[in-house]
Design a protein around this motif. Structure first.
Motif, PDB file in Angstrom:
ATOM      1  N   UNK A 174      30.491   4.203 -29.964  1.00 40.61           N
ATOM      2  CA  UNK A 174      30.289   5.334 -30.883  1.00 40.61           C
ATOM      3  C   UNK A 174      30.846   5.011 -32.262  1.00 40.61           C
ATOM      4  N   UNK A 175      30.987   3.724 -32.574  1.00 38.67           N
ATOM      5  CA  UNK A 175      31.331   3.225 -33.908  1.00 38.67           C
ATOM      6  C   UNK A 175      32.805   3.382 -34.263  1.00 38.67           C
ATOM      7  N   UNK A 176      33.668   3.576 -33.269  1.00 36.34           N
ATOM      8  CA  UNK A 176      35.095   3.481 -33.495  1.00 36.34           C
ATOM      9  C   UNK A 176      35.504   2.048 -33.192  1.00 36.34           C
ATOM     10  N   UNK A 177      36.200   1.424 -34.115  1.00 32.77           N
ATOM     11  CA  UNK A 177      36.501   0.006 -34.006  1.00 32.77           C
ATOM     12  C   UNK A 177      37.941  -0.230 -33.558  1.00 32.77           C
ATOM     13  N   UNK A 178      38.200  -1.370 -32.919  1.00 33.33           N
ATOM     14  CA  UNK A 178      39.533  -1.628 -32.365  1.00 33.33           C
ATOM     15  C   UNK A 178      40.569  -1.904 -33.444  1.00 33.33           C
ATOM     16  N   UNK A 179      41.733  -1.310 -33.263  1.00 39.71           N
ATOM     17  CA  UNK A 179      42.878  -1.558 -34.137  1.00 39.71           C
ATOM     18  C   UNK A 179      44.107  -1.710 -33.251  1.00 39.71           C
ATOM     19  N   UNK A 180      45.061  -2.519 -33.651  1.00 38.65           N
ATOM     20  CA  UNK A 180      46.280  -2.668 -32.851  1.00 38.65           C
ATOM     21  C   UNK A 180      47.233  -1.499 -33.082  1.00 38.65           C
ATOM     22  N   UNK A 181      47.939  -1.131 -32.036  1.00 37.95           N
ATOM     23  CA  UNK A 181      49.036  -0.158 -32.129  1.00 37.95           C
ATOM     24  C   UNK A 181      50.258  -0.818 -31.514  1.00 37.95           C
ATOM     25  N   UNK A 182      51.419  -0.556 -32.090  1.00 35.76           N
ATOM     26  CA  UNK A 182      52.612  -1.311 -31.718  1.00 35.76           C
ATOM     27  C   UNK A 182      53.727  -0.379 -31.256  1.00 35.76           C
ATOM     28  N   UNK A 183      54.393  -0.768 -30.192  1.00 40.13           N
ATOM     29  CA  UNK A 183      55.609  -0.097 -29.749  1.00 40.13           C
ATOM     30  C   UNK A 183      56.750  -1.111 -29.731  1.00 40.13           C
ATOM     31  N   UNK A 184      57.974  -0.598 -29.679  1.00 36.78           N
ATOM     32  CA  UNK A 184      59.161  -1.454 -29.732  1.00 36.78           C
ATOM     33  C   UNK A 184      60.075  -1.110 -28.561  1.00 36.78           C
ATOM     34  N   UNK A 185      60.727  -2.138 -28.015  1.00 31.89           N
ATOM     35  CA  UNK A 185      61.466  -1.941 -26.772  1.00 31.89           C
ATOM     36  C   UNK A 185      62.801  -2.698 -26.801  1.00 31.89           C
ATOM     37  N   UNK A 186      63.814  -2.021 -26.315  1.00 29.03           N
ATOM     38  CA  UNK A 186      65.162  -2.588 -26.161  1.00 29.03           C
ATOM     39  C   UNK A 186      65.592  -2.345 -24.733  1.00 29.03           C
ATOM     40  N   UNK A 187      65.920  -3.403 -23.998  1.00 33.16           N
ATOM     41  CA  UNK A 187      66.395  -3.286 -22.625  1.00 33.16           C
ATOM     42  C   UNK A 187      67.836  -3.764 -22.560  1.00 33.16           C
ATOM     43  N   UNK A 188      68.687  -2.940 -21.994  1.00 28.47           N
ATOM     44  CA  UNK A 188      70.109  -3.265 -21.976  1.00 28.47           C
ATOM     45  C   UNK A 188      70.427  -4.412 -21.031  1.00 28.47           C
ATOM     46  N   UNK A 212      19.632   3.776 -31.755  1.00 25.54           N
ATOM     47  CA  UNK A 212      18.796   4.345 -30.703  1.00 25.54           C
ATOM     48  C   UNK A 212      19.647   5.089 -29.677  1.00 25.54           C
ATOM     49  N   UNK A 213      20.779   4.517 -29.329  1.00 19.22           N
ATOM     50  CA  UNK A 213      21.670   5.136 -28.345  1.00 19.22           C
ATOM     51  C   UNK A 213      22.216   6.458 -28.882  1.00 19.22           C
ATOM     52  N   UNK A 214      22.688   6.469 -30.127  1.00 15.45           N
ATOM     53  CA  UNK A 214      23.179   7.700 -30.750  1.00 15.45           C
ATOM     54  C   UNK A 214      22.125   8.794 -30.650  1.00 15.45           C
ATOM     55  N   UNK A 215      20.916   8.476 -31.085  1.00 11.05           N
ATOM     56  CA  UNK A 215      19.862   9.486 -31.149  1.00 11.05           C
ATOM     57  C   UNK A 215      19.454   9.975 -29.767  1.00 11.05           C
ATOM     58  N   UNK A 216      19.418   9.059 -28.797  1.00 10.83           N
ATOM     59  CA  UNK A 216      19.082   9.461 -27.431  1.00 10.83           C
ATOM     60  C   UNK A 216      20.127  10.420 -26.870  1.00 10.83           C
ATOM     61  N   UNK A 217      21.391  10.084 -27.070  1.00 11.65           N
ATOM     62  CA  UNK A 217      22.445  10.931 -26.520  1.00 11.65           C
ATOM     63  C   UNK A 217      22.489  12.287 -27.204  1.00 11.65           C
ATOM     64  N   UNK A 218      22.292  12.323 -28.493  1.00 11.55           N
ATOM     65  CA  UNK A 218      22.290  13.600 -29.199  1.00 11.55           C
ATOM     66  C   UNK A 218      21.065  14.436 -28.811  1.00 11.55           C
ATOM     67  N   UNK A 219      19.949  13.760 -28.589  1.00 15.04           N
ATOM     68  CA  UNK A 219      18.734  14.487 -28.202  1.00 15.04           C
ATOM     69  C   UNK A 219      18.896  15.127 -26.825  1.00 15.04           C
ATOM     70  N   UNK A 220      19.559  14.454 -25.900  1.00 13.45           N
ATOM     71  CA  UNK A 220      19.761  15.028 -24.576  1.00 13.45           C
ATOM     72  C   UNK A 220      20.554  16.327 -24.645  1.00 13.45           C
ATOM     73  N   UNK A 221      21.552  16.350 -25.492  1.00 14.68           N
ATOM     74  CA  UNK A 221      22.353  17.565 -25.639  1.00 14.68           C
ATOM     75  C   UNK A 221      21.521  18.679 -26.262  1.00 14.68           C
ATOM     76  N   UNK A 222      20.774  18.346 -27.309  1.00 20.93           N
ATOM     77  CA  UNK A 222      19.945  19.359 -27.970  1.00 20.93           C
ATOM     78  C   UNK A 222      18.868  19.888 -27.029  1.00 20.93           C
ATOM     79  N   UNK A 223      18.242  19.007 -26.255  1.00 18.28           N
ATOM     80  CA  UNK A 223      17.179  19.429 -25.347  1.00 18.28           C
ATOM     81  C   UNK A 223      17.705  20.266 -24.190  1.00 18.28           C
ATOM     82  N   UNK A 224      19.013  20.184 -23.944  1.00 20.44           N
ATOM     83  CA  UNK A 224      19.628  21.042 -22.934  1.00 20.44           C
ATOM     84  C   UNK A 224      19.930  22.433 -23.478  1.00 20.44           C
TER      85      UNK A 224
END
Length: 517
Positions: free
Chosen positions: A468-482, A317-329
């Protein structure tokens, strides 16, 4: 030079390495992206987007066996932390409070590009290990405060963990062209018990603290976006819970200056003042890297309606409402790809892109010259959506594509199996309700479904993407401190933050936009 000897060379420009050799090495990697291509990195430099006067000083690290390039990475010296999307402002603030310089720091990254993928290119595991060792040794020799490898691939993470780099986990939101269950996405995290240990390979002996303090250390969603640019938010660096009270007195810190400061010997290469990982932790990392994130199913969506049918009723319902607002504009969309993107299209896109930054009080990261070179040198990797109203363009969004089959002009075939699309930039010259969602998510997802694209990555941060149907995934960084005292403080912080990220992902599971199977 002995036969078979590997030598390291640090280059002051990406133009100093042969493009063919660089791209050939990239093609061997498990997670290549178009942003690691020599053309992309070279144009960041030539267009003066990522150069010393913008705070990005190239020091590309390369390993050679004779005339053969066996390992390489895009290394930069940074005088600030903008354009990275892995936020270390609190670390820099803690250094400053104790009179220890944090900048310049060393960063292995694609500037302004929070896209996970290979950062440490190598012909094999031994060469990748040698590359990490060379990076840490160079930082030691040059007196650099720290090394940060951002949005690393699984191969990178496994090697970095073995060399004692600290791991940090963040969350992105991606879409797959197959009906998933949310659990298959978050299952790509390491086992629960390993998460705290992964914050500092080698584990830590204490129990992880409760979530109460950790969750509060994560900046609110709006703050994360604001931190991406100078002037974002109030301008104050966030406090991320580093326990600076546990650091030695200021005078002692000054004396420490560097690992082994004073009369002591420097620590073993790659340890950065902390322990090497235990075999049990390495096993957890290796298991995580080998597990992948396969979705629960093999069939792509037939069309956009089939995709909608897999969502909960509320989300449909949310998808269709948001797309309809753009089209109706009165807004319609057209798309162009590769050579079909005209000079006028590119010029209009840049007006939109520039407007987005200027509205937030900042100049854009990328110059118009950069996008001109992308059109000339990497056209097949770009897809542009343009929104129009009453015959006038009013907004645009630019998508990158990992690979694309050759075709006659305007006749692109639906042979995109295995390809990934990346949401990159957008902007609008007129305000229309829900236009951002249509331009940045609904139009690209519909295109991906129609063309059989496997994956769409929505970029850094943004829980609104999950709706908007994008699901969470982990992203990783690596760190070295002197600095050993700061390495220990950050190590403890990352252990706490890792628990918070894990529980945050658990929380997101309860909010899946997809209906139960």
């Amino acid at each position: 030079m002995a036969e078979g000897a590997i030598i390291a060379r640090v280059l002051a420009s990406p133009l100093e390495v042969d493009a063919t050799a660089w791209n050939a090495l990239l093609a061997l990697q498990s997670h290549p992206t178009p942003f690691m291509r020599h053309e992309y990195l070279a144009e960041l430099h030539e267009s003066e987007s990522a150069v010393p006067h913008t705070g990005w000083t190239p020091r590309f690290m390369t390993l050679w066996e004779g005339d053969l390039l066996v390992a390489a990475c895009p290394l930069y010296l940074k005088s600030h932390s903008y354009g990275e999307y892995v936020f270390d402002w609190a670390w820099a603030s803690a250094y400053e409070q104790h009179g220890v310089p944090y900048y310049p720091k060393a960063v292995v990254a694609v500037p302004f590009t929070p896209v996970p993928g290979t950062r440490l290119m190598a012909r094999d595991a031994a060469a990748r290990q040698g590359l990490v060792q060379a990076l840490c040794q160079w930082c030691e020799d040059e007196g650099i405060s720290s090394l940060h490898v951002l949005f690393a691939s699984d191969d990178d993470v496994l090697t970095g963990a073995r060399e004692g780099l600290m791991l940090r986990h963040t969350v992105q939101f991606h879409w797959k062209n197959v009906a998933p269950t949310l659990g298959t996405y978050v299952s790509s995290l390491p086992p629960e018990g390993a998460l705290a240990a992964l914050g500092r390979p080698g584990g830590g002996s204490g129990a992880a603290p409760t979530l109460g303090t950790d969750a509060s250390s994560l900046p609110p969603e709006g703050a994360l976006a604001a931190l991406g640019r100078p002037g974002g938010g109030s301008g104050a660096a966030p406090t991320l819970g580093i326990d600076v009270s546990s650091l030695p007195p200021e005078g002692a810190l000054a004396a420490l200056g560097r690992p082994g400061g004073g009369s002591g010997a420097a620590p073993t290469l790659g340890t950065g003042g902390f322990l090497l990982p235990t075999e049990s932790v390495l096993a957890a990392v290796e298991s995580h890297c080998d597990s992948g994130s396969a979705a629960a199913g093999t069939l792509a969506y037939r069309d956009f309606d089939d995709f909608l049918a897999h969502l909960t009723q509320e989300k449909r319902k949310k998808f269709r409402q948001e797309r309809r607002r753009v089209a109706e504009a009165g807004v319609t969309f057209r798309w162009a790809q590769g050579a079909d993107i005209t000079a006028d299209d590119w010029n209009f896109f840049y007006r939109c892109y520039e407007r987005t930054y200027l509205e937030h009080g900042n100049p854009p990261y990328l110059t118009r010259a950069f996008f001109q070179q992308m059109a000339d040198r990497m056209p097949e990797h770009w897809l542009l959506f343009i929104a129009e109203r009453e015959g006038r363009p009013i907004a645009s969004s630019l998508i990158a594509i990992s690979a694309q089959p050759s075709s006659a002009r305007g006749q692109y075939h639906s042979k995109y199996a295995g390809c990934t699309a990346y949401g990159r930039y957008w902007g609008a010259l007129e305000r229309v309700d829900c236009l951002h969602f249509e331009a940045c998510y609904y139009q690209p997802l519909a295109w991906c479904i129609a063309h059989g694209v496997q994956r769409f990555e929505g970029g850094a941060q943004g829980e609104h993407k999950m709706a908007r149907a994008l699901l969470p995934v982990p992203a990783t960084s690596m760190h070295w401190l002197a600095h050993p005292a700061f390495a220990d403080a950050v190590d403890r912080f990352l252990a706490r933050e890792g628990v918070g990220v894990e529980q945050y992902l658990d929380h997101l599971q309860a909010r899946s936009p997809f209906r139960a199977a």
